[in-house]
Design a protein around this motif. Structure first.
Motif, mmCIF file in Angstrom:
data_model
loop_
_atom_site.group_PDB
_atom_site.id
_atom_site.type_symbol
_atom_site.label_atom_id
_atom_site.label_comp_id
_atom_site.label_asym_id
_atom_site.label_seq_id
_atom_site.Cartn_x
_atom_site.Cartn_y
_atom_site.Cartn_z
ATOM 1 N N ARG A 1 -2.067 -19.181 -8.896
ATOM 2 C CA ARG A 1 -3.006 -18.133 -8.475
ATOM 3 C C ARG A 1 -4.460 -18.533 -8.703
ATOM 4 O O ARG A 1 -5.358 -17.869 -8.222
ATOM 5 C CB ARG A 1 -2.713 -16.842 -9.219
ATOM 6 C CG ARG A 1 -1.378 -16.266 -8.837
ATOM 7 C CD ARG A 1 -1.134 -14.974 -9.583
ATOM 8 N NE ARG A 1 0.164 -14.449 -9.282
ATOM 9 C CZ ARG A 1 0.394 -13.450 -8.449
ATOM 10 N NH1 ARG A 1 -0.601 -12.859 -7.844
ATOM 11 N NH2 ARG A 1 1.612 -13.038 -8.219
ATOM 12 N N PRO B 1 -8.303 -12.190 1.941
ATOM 13 C CA PRO B 1 -6.977 -12.100 1.320
ATOM 14 C C PRO B 1 -6.061 -13.199 1.863
ATOM 15 O O PRO B 1 -6.063 -13.473 3.070
ATOM 16 C CB PRO B 1 -6.465 -10.722 1.752
ATOM 17 C CG PRO B 1 -7.647 -9.984 2.244
ATOM 18 C CD PRO B 1 -8.660 -10.995 2.682
ATOM 19 N N PRO B 2 -5.290 -13.849 1.005
ATOM 20 C CA PRO B 2 -4.409 -14.934 1.469
ATOM 21 C C PRO B 2 -3.445 -14.499 2.564
ATOM 22 O O PRO B 2 -3.169 -15.262 3.489
ATOM 23 C CB PRO B 2 -3.655 -15.347 0.205
ATOM 24 C CG PRO B 2 -4.537 -14.934 -0.921
ATOM 25 C CD PRO B 2 -5.257 -13.708 -0.445
ATOM 26 N N ALA B 3 -2.936 -13.277 2.492
ATOM 27 C CA ALA B 3 -2.007 -12.799 3.523
ATOM 28 C C ALA B 3 -2.701 -12.731 4.885
ATOM 29 O O ALA B 3 -2.098 -13.068 5.914
ATOM 30 C CB ALA B 3 -1.446 -11.437 3.136
ATOM 31 N N ALA B 4 -3.949 -12.320 4.917
ATOM 32 C CA ALA B 4 -4.695 -12.245 6.178
ATOM 33 C C ALA B 4 -4.913 -13.639 6.754
ATOM 34 O O ALA B 4 -4.746 -13.853 7.964
ATOM 35 C CB ALA B 4 -6.025 -11.537 5.965
ATOM 36 N N PHE C 1 -3.085 -16.273 6.235
ATOM 37 C CA PHE C 1 -1.772 -16.754 6.685
ATOM 38 C C PHE C 1 -1.429 -16.166 8.049
ATOM 39 O O PHE C 1 -0.987 -16.891 8.949
ATOM 40 C CB PHE C 1 -0.706 -16.393 5.649
ATOM 41 C CG PHE C 1 0.685 -16.778 6.062
ATOM 42 C CD1 PHE C 1 1.096 -18.098 5.983
ATOM 43 C CD2 PHE C 1 1.573 -15.825 6.535
ATOM 44 C CE1 PHE C 1 2.381 -18.456 6.379
ATOM 45 C CE2 PHE C 1 2.849 -16.174 6.919
ATOM 46 C CZ PHE C 1 3.260 -17.497 6.838
ATOM 47 N N LEU C 2 -1.633 -14.872 8.212
ATOM 48 C CA LEU C 2 -1.310 -14.222 9.483
ATOM 49 C C LEU C 2 -2.178 -14.744 10.624
ATOM 50 O O LEU C 2 -1.689 -14.905 11.747
ATOM 51 C CB LEU C 2 -1.435 -12.709 9.351
ATOM 52 C CG LEU C 2 -0.366 -12.040 8.490
ATOM 53 C CD1 LEU C 2 -0.664 -10.550 8.326
ATOM 54 C CD2 LEU C 2 1.011 -12.246 9.085
#
Length: 90
Positions: free
Chosen positions: A8, A22-25, A27-28
């Motif tokens: 992290r 944000p990492p999820a954003a 990635f998407l």
């Protein structure tokens, strides 16, 4: 012995343009760009994959000095595969 680092922890401390994403954003966005490029195919798809490859290359260059040799090899392989897919969609 080898040092272990928290997964992290940021690779590079700072307030760069991606520090607050944000990492999820991220990635998407990458998955969406890749899928779109592969589905579109042709010159447009290759150009989209080229943009993605340039981004990966810039991030790799910026983190190169903090990566372990095995991590460097893995990331260079991913970059090479991305370029190969870009050439194959032409």
């Amino acid at each position: 012995m080898g040092r272990t680092r928290s997964m992290r922890a940021p690779l590079l401390a700072g307030r760069g343009p991606l520090a607050k994403v944000p990492p999820a954003a991220a990635f998407l966005v990458v998955v969406g760009l890749f899928v779109t490029a592969v589905l579109v195919r042709g010159t447009v798809g290759a150009l989209l994959l080229g943009v993605l490859a340039v981004g990966v290359g810039v991030l790799l260059a910026g983190t190169w000095r903090v990566l372990a040799p095995a991590q460097r090899v893995g990331r260079v392989l991913v970059l090479g595969l991305l370029v190969a897919v870009a050439v194959s969609v032409l």
